[in-house]
Design a protein around this motif. Structure first.
Motif, PDB file in Angstrom:
ATOM      1  N   ALA A 162     -68.882 -11.745 -32.143  1.00 16.35           N
ATOM      2  CA  ALA A 162     -69.394 -11.743 -30.763  1.00 16.35           C
ATOM      3  C   ALA A 162     -68.257 -11.698 -29.745  1.00 16.35           C
ATOM      4  N   PHE A 163     -67.155 -11.020 -30.109  1.00 19.59           N
ATOM      5  CA  PHE A 163     -66.015 -10.968 -29.184  1.00 19.59           C
ATOM      6  C   PHE A 163     -66.333 -10.137 -27.946  1.00 19.59           C
ATOM      7  N   HIS A 164     -67.197  -9.131 -28.125  1.00 16.94           N
ATOM      8  CA  HIS A 164     -67.502  -8.225 -27.018  1.00 16.94           C
ATOM      9  C   HIS A 164     -68.922  -8.472 -26.528  1.00 16.94           C
ATOM     10  N   LYS A 165     -69.079  -8.438 -25.228  1.00 17.62           N
ATOM     11  CA  LYS A 165     -70.389  -8.734 -24.636  1.00 17.62           C
ATOM     12  C   LYS A 165     -71.421  -7.732 -25.148  1.00 17.62           C
ATOM     13  N   ALA A 166     -72.551  -8.246 -25.583  1.00 19.88           N
ATOM     14  CA  ALA A 166     -73.589  -7.367 -26.136  1.00 19.88           C
ATOM     15  C   ALA A 166     -74.436  -6.766 -25.018  1.00 19.88           C
ATOM     16  N   ILE A 167     -75.020  -5.600 -25.296  1.00 19.13           N
ATOM     17  CA  ILE A 167     -75.954  -4.996 -24.339  1.00 19.13           C
ATOM     18  C   ILE A 167     -77.358  -5.301 -24.828  1.00 19.13           C
ATOM     19  N   ARG A 168     -78.016  -6.215 -24.142  1.00 17.68           N
ATOM     20  CA  ARG A 168     -79.375  -6.622 -24.517  1.00 17.68           C
ATOM     21  C   ARG A 168     -80.328  -6.213 -23.403  1.00 17.68           C
ATOM     22  N   ASP A 169     -81.159  -5.233 -23.711  1.00 13.82           N
ATOM     23  CA  ASP A 169     -82.022  -4.638 -22.682  1.00 13.82           C
ATOM     24  C   ASP A 169     -82.938  -5.660 -22.017  1.00 13.82           C
ATOM     25  N   ARG A 170     -83.468  -6.572 -22.838  1.00 11.03           N
ATOM     26  CA  ARG A 170     -84.431  -7.518 -22.229  1.00 11.03           C
ATOM     27  C   ARG A 170     -83.755  -8.352 -21.140  1.00 11.03           C
ATOM     28  N   ASN A 171     -82.502  -8.781 -21.416  1.00 15.37           N
ATOM     29  CA  ASN A 171     -81.799  -9.584 -20.416  1.00 15.37           C
ATOM     30  C   ASN A 171     -81.478  -8.764 -19.173  1.00 15.37           C
ATOM     31  N   LEU A 172     -81.148  -7.490 -19.395  1.00 16.87           N
ATOM     32  CA  LEU A 172     -80.836  -6.615 -18.251  1.00 16.87           C
ATOM     33  C   LEU A 172     -82.079  -6.450 -17.381  1.00 16.87           C
ATOM     34  N   LYS A 173     -83.198  -6.199 -18.054  1.00 19.70           N
ATOM     35  CA  LYS A 173     -84.447  -5.983 -17.329  1.00 19.70           C
ATOM     36  C   LYS A 173     -84.842  -7.216 -16.512  1.00 19.70           C
ATOM     37  N   ASN A 174     -84.615  -8.381 -17.107  1.00 17.17           N
ATOM     38  CA  ASN A 174     -84.971  -9.635 -16.423  1.00 17.17           C
ATOM     39  C   ASN A 174     -83.884 -10.093 -15.453  1.00 17.17           C
ATOM     40  N   ASN A 175     -82.768  -9.324 -15.406  1.00 19.13           N
ATOM     41  CA  ASN A 175     -81.610  -9.763 -14.627  1.00 19.13           C
ATOM     42  C   ASN A 175     -81.252 -11.209 -14.997  1.00 19.13           C
ATOM     43  N   PHE A 176     -81.196 -11.450 -16.305  1.00 22.20           N
ATOM     44  CA  PHE A 176     -81.030 -12.824 -16.803  1.00 22.20           C
ATOM     45  C   PHE A 176     -79.642 -13.386 -16.486  1.00 22.20           C
ATOM     46  N   LYS A 177     -79.650 -14.581 -15.922  1.00 19.90           N
ATOM     47  CA  LYS A 177     -78.397 -15.321 -15.715  1.00 19.90           C
ATOM     48  C   LYS A 177     -78.651 -16.753 -16.156  1.00 19.90           C
ATOM     49  N   LEU A 178     -77.650 -17.359 -16.772  1.00 24.97           N
ATOM     50  CA  LEU A 178     -77.845 -18.752 -17.180  1.00 24.97           C
ATOM     51  C   LEU A 178     -77.997 -19.621 -15.939  1.00 24.97           C
ATOM     52  N   PRO A 179     -78.924 -20.577 -15.969  1.00 29.21           N
ATOM     53  CA  PRO A 179     -79.056 -21.482 -14.821  1.00 29.21           C
ATOM     54  C   PRO A 179     -77.712 -22.157 -14.517  1.00 29.21           C
ATOM     55  N   THR A 180     -77.440 -22.373 -13.230  1.00 31.22           N
ATOM     56  CA  THR A 180     -76.106 -22.899 -12.872  1.00 31.22           C
ATOM     57  C   THR A 180     -75.859 -24.304 -13.422  1.00 31.22           C
ATOM     58  N   ASP A 181     -76.939 -25.059 -13.704  1.00 35.30           N
ATOM     59  CA  ASP A 181     -76.719 -26.415 -14.234  1.00 35.30           C
ATOM     60  C   ASP A 181     -76.451 -26.398 -15.752  1.00 35.30           C
ATOM     61  N   ILE A 182     -76.535 -25.211 -16.364  1.00 37.37           N
ATOM     62  CA  ILE A 182     -76.223 -25.135 -17.794  1.00 37.37           C
ATOM     63  C   ILE A 182     -74.882 -24.432 -17.955  1.00 37.37           C
ATOM     64  N   GLY A 183     -73.815 -25.216 -17.883  1.00 43.68           N
ATOM     65  CA  GLY A 183     -72.467 -24.645 -18.026  1.00 43.68           C
ATOM     66  C   GLY A 183     -71.953 -24.898 -19.428  1.00 43.68           C
ATOM     67  N   PHE A 184     -70.686 -24.628 -19.635  1.00 43.06           N
ATOM     68  CA  PHE A 184     -70.074 -24.840 -20.946  1.00 43.06           C
ATOM     69  C   PHE A 184     -68.993 -25.905 -20.799  1.00 43.06           C
ATOM     70  N   GLY A 185     -69.173 -26.993 -21.499  1.00 41.53           N
ATOM     71  CA  GLY A 185     -68.312 -28.163 -21.307  1.00 41.53           C
ATOM     72  C   GLY A 185     -66.902 -28.023 -21.837  1.00 41.53           C
ATOM     73  N   ASN A 186     -66.640 -26.995 -22.645  1.00 39.56           N
ATOM     74  CA  ASN A 186     -65.351 -26.960 -23.338  1.00 39.56           C
ATOM     75  C   ASN A 186     -64.447 -25.801 -22.946  1.00 39.56           C
ATOM     76  N   TYR A 187     -64.859 -25.043 -21.913  1.00 38.12           N
ATOM     77  CA  TYR A 187     -64.076 -23.850 -21.577  1.00 38.12           C
ATOM     78  C   TYR A 187     -63.581 -23.894 -20.132  1.00 38.12           C
ATOM     79  N   PRO A 188     -62.322 -23.445 -19.900  1.00 39.00           N
ATOM     80  CA  PRO A 188     -61.786 -23.453 -18.534  1.00 39.00           C
ATOM     81  C   PRO A 188     -62.497 -22.417 -17.653  1.00 39.00           C
ATOM     82  N   CYS A 189     -62.506 -22.649 -16.349  1.00 40.61           N
ATOM     83  CA  CYS A 189     -63.228 -21.783 -15.403  1.00 40.61           C
ATOM     84  C   CYS A 189     -62.853 -20.321 -15.551  1.00 40.61           C
ATOM     85  N   LYS A 190     -61.570 -20.069 -15.866  1.00 40.18           N
ATOM     86  CA  LYS A 190     -61.133 -18.657 -15.888  1.00 40.18           C
ATOM     87  C   LYS A 190     -61.819 -17.855 -16.989  1.00 40.18           C
TER      88      LYS A 190
END
Ligand SMILES: Cc1cc2nc3c(=O)[nH]c(=O)nc-3n(C[C@H](O)[C@H](O)[C@H](O)COP(=O)(O)O)c2cc1C
Length: 345
Positions: free
Chosen positions: A158-186
């Protein structure tokens, strides 16, 4: 509602989740051919039951996982973000795995920090998605070793971002309150997902040398890579096509497992995931030589329906189906399984 099989959990989960979250869970890359194949492959094999030598009353589902005997050939695999599917989902995964007496493979893309998940009771492996910052990877590995995880699972599909049509169609974005606790902002992309650093065999070998806990590679889909992983001293591989979410039109994991033959040896385990929804599916993988199976979407359906107890119900249901199928096949323990009990249609 009566839950007779995983499909009943799936029906309920679909009703509970928003369309966006459901599509994120169910969807995959391209035309979702791999997702469909991950299910239909189980129809390509048939069992050939034998009359047992001895009549038996008890079914023993014990398998060897990293050299230890474990009662369940099922692991609760890494899925992120579990919080999207149920509040407290990450904790529920670990809790349910512990209650069942099995292992939770905690996604590195968790909301909870490595140390927090590490402090929860139960056997856990830590799944690493390589950070864009190579030094940060080693820091994460050291933290996972210190936090008590028993193995490191490095995901390589999963090194490269996948193209998932359903997410594109829904303009899916993770909710802002669901972040990733172990990765730097960059590391963050504009859609809230995380940029990853591709790893080759050199990098993987360095990770293996660095890690104080056994290292398992997840996302292997070519028999040559299974052999390399074994030769290089990795503790095992998880044969996986990421549930059809990354590259569409791949081989199915069951077919790769059948092709590998007898690579598994002392100190090298073979795990598999992708489309496992029935006890007989699990039995097929075990007959073809897998040490155990990882659940993905199947347990998330249970999580959506009823949190940790929903996951426990999914595991119990699959274990009942597995034990029953073993009895029907004429075996009382996993060690009696062999590829001869299966034929390809
Ligand atoms: C919603 C979702 C999120 C996932 N997140 C991760 C992850 O964080 N890390 C990872 O290694 N695999 C991840 N996977 C892949 C699963 O670990 C597993 O390979 C796949 O789901 C197996 O297929 P199945 O869902 O058909 O059983 C994810 C899968 C799904 C469906």
């Amino acid at each position: 509602m009566q839950y007779n099989n995983i499909w009943d959990f799936r029906d309920s989960a679909k009703k509970i989740l928003t369309k966006e979250a459901w599509d994120y869970l169910e969807g995959g890359a391209g035309d979702e051919v791999t997702i469909k194949k991950n299910r239909t492959v189980f129809d390509k094999y048939s069992f050939r039951p034998r009359i047992p030598y001895k009549v038996f009353n008890e079914i023993n589902t014990e398998v060897s996982i990293l050299g230890e005997r474990r009662r369940l050939p099922i692991l609760v695999g890494p899925v992120s973000p579990l919080e999207l599917f149920h509040s407290g989902g990450e904790r529920a995964q670990v809790q349910a795995a512990m209650d069942a007496g099995t292992i939770a493979v905690c996604s590195g893309h968790s909301l909870a920090k490595i140390e927090e998940m590490g402090s929860w009771n139960g056997n856990k492996w830590f799944q690493l998605y390589s950070s864009v910052d190579a030094a940060h990877n080693y820091e994460i590995i050291d933290r996972a070793c210190l936090a008590g995880y028993e193995a490191l699972v490095v995901t390589v599909d999963a090194f490269h971002k996948a193209i998932r049509d359903r997410n594109l169609k829904n303009n899916f974005k993770l909710p802002t309150d669901i972040g990733f606790g172990n990765y730097p902002c960059k590391s963050y992309r504009t859609d809230g997902s995380i940029e990853l650093l591709p790893l080759g065999w050199d990098d993987l070998t360095k990770i293996l040398d660095h890690s104080k806990i056994p290292v398992i590679i997840k996302g292997i889909l070519n028999p040559q890579d299974v052999r390399l992983a074994s030769d290089l001293g990795f503790a095992g591989v998880i044969i996986s096509n990421h549930g059809g979410r990354q590259l569409d039109k791949t081989s199915t994991t069951l077919e790769i497992l059948a092709e590998i033959g007898d690579v598994s040896k002392d100190g090298f385990d073979i795990y598999i995931d992708g489309g496992f929804m029935r006890g007989v599916d699990i039995l097929m993988a075990l007959a073809l030589g897998a040490n155990a199976v990882l659940l993905g979407r199947a347990y998330v359906y249970g999580l959506v329906v009823a949190g940790a107890s929903g996951i426990s119900n999914v595991i119990t249901l699959l274990m009942n189906e597995l034990s029953n199928s073993m009895a029907q096949l004429g075996i009382s323990s996993i060690s009696e399984l062999s590829p001869e009990l299966l034929s390809r249609n």
